[in-house]
Structure formats: structure tokens, C-alpha cells
Scaffold this motif. Structure first.
Motif, PDB file in Angstrom:
ATOM      1  N   LEU A 152      87.322  49.680   5.639  1.00 42.06           N
ATOM      2  CA  LEU A 152      86.791  48.841   5.101  1.00 42.06           C
ATOM      3  C   LEU A 152      86.631  47.727   4.297  1.00 42.06           C
ATOM      4  CD1 LEU A 152      83.037  48.364   5.188  1.00 42.06           C
ATOM      5  CD2 LEU A 152      83.449  49.319   3.100  1.00 42.06           C
ATOM      6  N   GLY A 153      87.201  46.362   4.694  1.00 45.76           N
ATOM      7  CA  GLY A 153      86.992  44.910   3.981  1.00 45.76           C
ATOM      8  C   GLY A 153      88.569  45.191   4.306  1.00 45.76           C
ATOM      9  N   GLY A 154      89.221  45.789   5.762  1.00 48.07           N
ATOM     10  CA  GLY A 154      91.074  45.813   5.461  1.00 48.07           C
ATOM     11  C   GLY A 154      91.415  46.750   4.400  1.00 48.07           C
ATOM     12  N   GLN A 155      90.241  47.339   4.026  1.00 52.71           N
ATOM     13  CA  GLN A 155      90.928  48.707   2.584  1.00 52.71           C
ATOM     14  C   GLN A 155      91.195  49.905   3.830  1.00 52.71           C
ATOM     15  OE1 GLN A 155      92.907  48.022   0.491  1.00 52.71           O
ATOM     16  NE2 GLN A 155      92.324  46.068   0.472  1.00 52.71           N
ATOM     17  N   ARG A 156      91.332  50.911   3.364  1.00 55.44           N
ATOM     18  CA  ARG A 156      91.442  52.196   3.777  1.00 55.44           C
ATOM     19  C   ARG A 156      90.647  53.335   2.698  1.00 55.44           C
ATOM     20  NH1 ARG A 156      93.293  54.659   8.644  1.00 55.44           N
ATOM     21  NH2 ARG A 156      93.672  57.299   8.210  1.00 55.44           N
ATOM     22  N   TYR A 157      89.471  54.463   2.558  1.00 55.13           N
ATOM     23  CA  TYR A 157      88.213  54.592   2.610  1.00 55.13           C
ATOM     24  C   TYR A 157      89.016  56.495   2.752  1.00 55.13           C
ATOM     25  CZ  TYR A 157      87.580  50.627  -0.237  1.00 55.13           C
ATOM     26  OH  TYR A 157      87.206  49.619  -0.887  1.00 55.13           O
ATOM     27  N   ILE A 158      89.477  57.106   2.367  1.00 60.06           N
ATOM     28  CA  ILE A 158      89.635  58.675   2.714  1.00 60.06           C
ATOM     29  C   ILE A 158      88.325  59.918   2.605  1.00 60.06           C
ATOM     30  CG2 ILE A 158      91.333  60.752   2.839  1.00 60.06           C
ATOM     31  CD1 ILE A 158      93.155  58.632   2.338  1.00 60.06           C
ATOM     32  N   PRO A 159      87.429  60.618   3.440  1.00 55.22           N
ATOM     33  CA  PRO A 159      87.153  61.426   3.171  1.00 55.22           C
ATOM     34  C   PRO A 159      87.915  62.571   2.031  1.00 55.22           C
ATOM     35  CG  PRO A 159      86.928  61.641   5.049  1.00 55.22           C
ATOM     36  CD  PRO A 159      87.567  60.426   5.160  1.00 55.22           C
ATOM     37  N   VAL A 160      86.856  63.035   0.621  1.00 53.65           N
ATOM     38  CA  VAL A 160      87.983  64.353   1.155  1.00 53.65           C
ATOM     39  C   VAL A 160      86.827  65.424   0.275  1.00 53.65           C
ATOM     40  CG1 VAL A 160      88.972  65.448  -1.520  1.00 53.65           C
ATOM     41  CG2 VAL A 160      89.766  63.265  -0.367  1.00 53.65           C
ATOM     42  N   PRO A 161      86.502  66.403   0.739  1.00 54.11           N
ATOM     43  CA  PRO A 161      87.855  66.782   2.131  1.00 54.11           C
ATOM     44  C   PRO A 161      87.858  66.219   3.290  1.00 54.11           C
ATOM     45  CG  PRO A 161      86.168  68.675   1.579  1.00 54.11           C
ATOM     46  CD  PRO A 161      85.776  67.292   0.637  1.00 54.11           C
ATOM     47  N   GLU A 162      89.079  66.969   4.946  1.00 51.88           N
ATOM     48  CA  GLU A 162      87.895  66.005   5.208  1.00 51.88           C
ATOM     49  C   GLU A 162      87.112  67.067   6.271  1.00 51.88           C
ATOM     50  OE1 GLU A 162      91.620  65.306   7.366  1.00 51.88           O
ATOM     51  OE2 GLU A 162      92.729  63.813   6.218  1.00 51.88           O
ATOM     52  N   GLN A 163      86.782  67.769   6.514  1.00 57.56           N
ATOM     53  CA  GLN A 163      86.387  68.600   6.633  1.00 57.56           C
ATOM     54  C   GLN A 163      84.727  68.492   5.550  1.00 57.56           C
ATOM     55  OE1 GLN A 163      85.834  70.319   9.724  1.00 57.56           O
ATOM     56  NE2 GLN A 163      88.573  69.605  10.055  1.00 57.56           N
TER      57      GLN A 163
END
Length: 172
Positions: free
Chosen positions: A30-41
Motif C-alpha cells: 500500500l503506497g509502496g509500503q509493505r503491511y504484514i498480517p499477524v498471524p498469517e492464518q
């Protein structure tokens, strides 16, 4: 990728199937930035409702995204509670404009839950993900984080192009 095979559920009109499952969520750009869901599952409540004219799919889940703040580039955490619904007509029409009655996540009897959940999260994201609502951001002159070191720089009028305007300002 998490998918659900509709072949394993045989529903008649008016019937419902509910299931709790884990949905794999990919990282977001998003907007050149990485956002990581925690946890992936993420744990999700999934339901299928059969109607006379089609099928209604529903998912509900909570997700936490970690990534940079839009203003200060510090760590930001965003919690979202999502509820999404899709509809698939019984026999999708081949007429132009009738694609609203078909979900794009259903292909060959498999419902792509990961893509659907990813799109639901993307639609729920705010314009700016901030570390806190009153984030001051970075100093435009020196680049320091204004949340940690609030400060101001003295304005210098070294630009000779503004000298005429400065003279007018002094006359007033």
C-alpha cells in the motif's frame, strides 16, 4: 492460498452451512509500503446460504496489520474487524452487465477465500495508516521524527527573489 470446495456441501434452497476455518492472508503493498498480517492464518467464520436464485457466501474475521506509519515511518499497527458477503446467481447470464450476479472468487466449484479476504481487507483500509491519530510525522527540513523531538526551524529569507515582497511587507 485457502479455498473451499463447494462440491463437499450439498444445500437445498433455504439451507445454510456454517464452518470455522483458518484463512491464509498475504502481505499487502500500500503506497509502496509493505503491511504484514499477524498471524498469517486468521480464524474466520464462514457461511453459505442457499436461496432459490443463487448462493450467498459470508466471511467474518479480525486481522491485525503491521507496517510503517504513513507520516513518520515508525511502526504502525492496525486492527480491523471484517464482515464480507458475496452472491453467486444460480445460472450466471451471458448478457453484458450481468457480471454483478457472479462472484469473481468462484472458479470450477472452488471459492478462493484468501483472495476474497485480501480484497475485503484492502477495501476496509483507511487512507493513511498511522502509528497514532495525532502523529506529527517527520520534520520537512531535517528529517527528524517530530513525535520524539518536537522542534521548529528558524525561517531564513536568503532567497533574493522574495526581497521585493519582504520590502512590501515591512511597509505595511
Amino acid at each position: 492460498m485457502t479455498s473451499f470446495s463447494l462440491r463437499q456441501v450439498k444445500l437445498r434452497p433455504g439451507e445454510e452451512h456454517r464452518e470455522s476455518l483458518e484463512i491464509e492472508l498475504p502481505a499487502f503493498e500500500l503506497g509502496g509500503q509493505r503491511y504484514i498480517p499477524v498471524p498469517e492464518q486468521v480464524p474466520a467464520a464462514f457461511s453459505i446460504n442457499r436461496a432459490n436464485t443463487g448462493t450467498v457466501f459470508t466471511i467474518a474475521f479480525d486481522v491485525r496489520l503491521h507496517g510503517p506509519c504513513y507520516r513518520c515511518l515508525g511502526d504502525a499497527v492496525l486492527d480491523l474487524s471484517l464482515h464480507a458477503r458475496e452472491y453467486q446467481a444460480e445460472a450466471p447470464s451471458d448478457e453484458p452487465g450481468d457480471d454483478q450476479l457472479a462472484t469473481p472468487y468462484l472458479e470450477n466449484g472452488n471459492l478462493d477465500l484468501s483472495a476474497w479476504a485480501r480484497d475485503a481487507v484492502a477495501l476496509a483500509l483507511p487512507d493513511k495508516i498511522l502509528c497514532r491519530p495525532d502523529c506529527a510525522g517527520l520534520c520537512p527540513q531535517c528529517g527528524k521524527n517530530l513525535n520524539d523531538e518536537p522542534h521548529e526551524h528558524e525561517l531564513t529569507a536568503d532567497d533574493s527573489r522574495w526581497a521585493a515582497l519582504e520590502a512590501l511587507r515591512e511597509q505595511i
